[in-house]
Write an enzyme that holds these catalytic residues in place. Sequence first.
Site, mmCIF file in Angstrom:
data_model
loop_
_atom_site.group_PDB
_atom_site.id
_atom_site.type_symbol
_atom_site.label_atom_id
_atom_site.label_comp_id
_atom_site.label_asym_id
_atom_site.label_seq_id
_atom_site.Cartn_x
_atom_site.Cartn_y
_atom_site.Cartn_z
ATOM 1 C CG HIS A 91 73.672 87.309 -16.218
ATOM 2 N ND1 HIS A 91 73.874 86.691 -14.997
ATOM 3 C CD2 HIS A 91 72.718 86.898 -16.941
ATOM 4 C CE1 HIS A 91 72.678 85.812 -14.984
ATOM 5 N NE2 HIS A 91 72.018 86.141 -16.046
ATOM 6 C CD GLU A 92 70.757 88.874 -19.895
ATOM 7 O OE1 GLU A 92 70.380 87.944 -20.859
ATOM 8 O OE2 GLU A 92 70.185 88.770 -18.943
ATOM 9 C CG HIS A 146 71.534 83.694 -20.626
ATOM 10 N ND1 HIS A 146 71.461 82.713 -19.789
ATOM 11 C CD2 HIS A 146 71.302 84.811 -19.751
ATOM 12 C CE1 HIS A 146 71.082 83.009 -18.556
ATOM 13 N NE2 HIS A 146 70.971 84.590 -18.418
ATOM 14 C CG ASP A 198 69.145 83.682 -15.810
ATOM 15 O OD1 ASP A 198 68.439 84.098 -16.710
ATOM 16 O OD2 ASP A 198 70.065 84.035 -15.454
#
Length: 388
Positions: A60-61, A64, A177
């Site tokens: 997930h990170e 980003h 988020d």
Amino acid sequence: MTGAFRVARFFNIPVRVHWSFFVLVLGYVLYAGFDTDWDKMAMLWSGIFVLVLFFLVVLHEFGHALTARLYGVNTRDIILLPIGGVARLDHLPEKPAHEFWVAIAGPLVNVALAILFSLYLFRFTPDQRWEIMNGVVFAKGNFFLDTYTNLDRFIFFMAWLNVILATFNLIPAFPMDGGRILRALLSIGLGRLNATLIAARIGQLMALGMITWGVQGIWAAGPINPMYVLIGLFILFTAENEYRSVRMEDMVSKIKVNELMRGNFSRIYLDDSIEDVLKVYALGLERNFLVFDQWQNLMGVLPEFKLLDARKKKDLQATVSKYMLSDIYPLVSAENLRSAFGVLQVSDAGAMPVYNPWNRLVGVLDEHQFAQDLKKRMKDRKWFGKTP
């Protein structure tokens, strides 16, 4: 971040784990296991569940981080904490649209993974999928159904977990988020500073609600949920820190380097002793120093922490060259302080030389003086409105 150590590096981005991650994960597994009388195998699967969860958090990170890279924003590192992960960007994307895509990229990774794992489940009938869901999602502590293989249950579990991660992160509670997406949208009409304030306050209100929900057992004679309290406290303080950071970034973008630089500064040389520099340091006017050679060429900086390290070691007769840092971050007197602010956040610069437009050294920007001045300006705090 203090207390975090590197465990991997992908796409030239370090992945770090905070020590509290292992302590709290182990504590959670032991607490849950003893509280519900799990056997050793159940506790083992619980630990595997937590590790899988945080592996998905890393993916997930990286969503980003890699999206931010497309817009010219580097990621310092990704840190795993007991309550999630953080991709620490060098700075926020300039345009609200870019920030929107960087913020939503993480949840989109989880959505894509959920779809990918769900494809496997189309080999079952709708009734079978519902039966697996009942066994994986709703059964208390029983994640294993005898009529299906471990692979079947694991893949459904992965699909379900990614749905939960995407949904949770899209809650508009800054700094999650969803809050960042909200901030990006509000920035279009309100500007980043006021948009951050609104998103932060919404996040803090939701955090107070989570904390209240977590401790409501005190009044209802029921159990306290420490996870709600922990997440609520994290949101509460992180939202405030984010607002302060954006407010400071907004402030420094309006201040010129020559407003805070010190035109009169001591020149120290490669062959000077640490003892001689400490005499200048003791006067209390300078904390960080520029280092020159005998021909007046700038060779590096001697930051305060290196000077104090030499003093602690009683290495007073050592030369400056032994402790100086060779990295130099030059500034132009007419530019704003934003670049200096970014450098000081990610480096040990301590002091930065300031040049005029004709490339002449005219001063030094000292980290200590810089921080003290900004601290004074930050005291004039308003709910809305612009920084002075």
